[in-house]
Design a protein around this motif. Structure first.
Motif, PDB file in Angstrom:
ATOM      1  N   ASN A  36     -14.010  -0.157  -4.384  1.00  0.00           N
ATOM      2  CA  ASN A  36     -12.871  -1.002  -4.003  1.00  0.00           C
ATOM      3  C   ASN A  36     -11.570  -0.434  -4.562  1.00  0.00           C
ATOM      4  N   LEU A  37     -11.607   0.050  -5.805  1.00  0.00           N
ATOM      5  CA  LEU A  37     -10.409   0.680  -6.381  1.00  0.00           C
ATOM      6  C   LEU A  37     -10.019   1.924  -5.597  1.00  0.00           C
ATOM      7  N   ARG A  39     -10.626   2.505  -2.471  1.00  0.00           N
ATOM      8  CA  ARG A  39     -10.075   2.059  -1.182  1.00  0.00           C
ATOM      9  C   ARG A  39      -8.624   1.627  -1.350  1.00  0.00           C
ATOM     10  N   ASP A  40      -8.325   0.910  -2.444  1.00  0.00           N
ATOM     11  CA  ASP A  40      -6.948   0.482  -2.709  1.00  0.00           C
ATOM     12  C   ASP A  40      -6.031   1.680  -2.913  1.00  0.00           C
ATOM     13  N   VAL A  41      -6.499   2.669  -3.661  1.00  0.00           N
ATOM     14  CA  VAL A  41      -5.699   3.872  -3.906  1.00  0.00           C
ATOM     15  C   VAL A  41      -5.448   4.614  -2.593  1.00  0.00           C
ATOM     16  N   ARG A  43      -5.375   3.293   0.400  1.00  0.00           N
ATOM     17  CA  ARG A  43      -4.427   2.497   1.187  1.00  0.00           C
ATOM     18  C   ARG A  43      -3.011   2.718   0.679  1.00  0.00           C
ATOM     19  N   GLN A  44      -2.840   2.726  -0.647  1.00  0.00           N
ATOM     20  CA  GLN A  44      -1.518   2.959  -1.233  1.00  0.00           C
ATOM     21  C   GLN A  44      -1.009   4.358  -0.893  1.00  0.00           C
TER      22      GLN A  44
END
Length: 82
Positions: A36-37, A39-41, A43-44
């Motif tokens: 999940n982390l 994926r967030d990175v 996306r950012q």
């Protein structure tokens, strides 16, 4: 859907330490959190690249100013306020 993942000894130890410390219930939860982390990175990163592309397109379309031009304009506005 079940997926099997092979971890290095170091990552396995780290994941088990996270579980033993009570931060996660299972090693699967540790891996899920890590993904999940990631994926967030990602996306950012994609959002940043889109913003950078938009800024580059704007600069190509409208032109750019040098730092000296900007500072000169600020100085001129400050001098006019006095």
């Amino acid at each position: 859907m079940a997926t099997s993942v092979q971890l290095t000894d170091d990552l396995e130890r780290f994941a088990r330490d996270c579980v033993d410390a009570g931060r996660y219930d299972t090693v699967t939860d540790v891996v899920r959190s890590a993904l999940n982390l990631m994926r967030d990175v990602e996306r950012q990163r994609a959002e940043f690249n889109a913003m950078l592309a938009a800024a580059t397109a704007e600069a190509d379309r409208d032109g750019v100013f040098t730092a000296e031009e900007i500072f000169a304009e600020i100085d001129a506005k400050r001098a006019g306020e006095r």
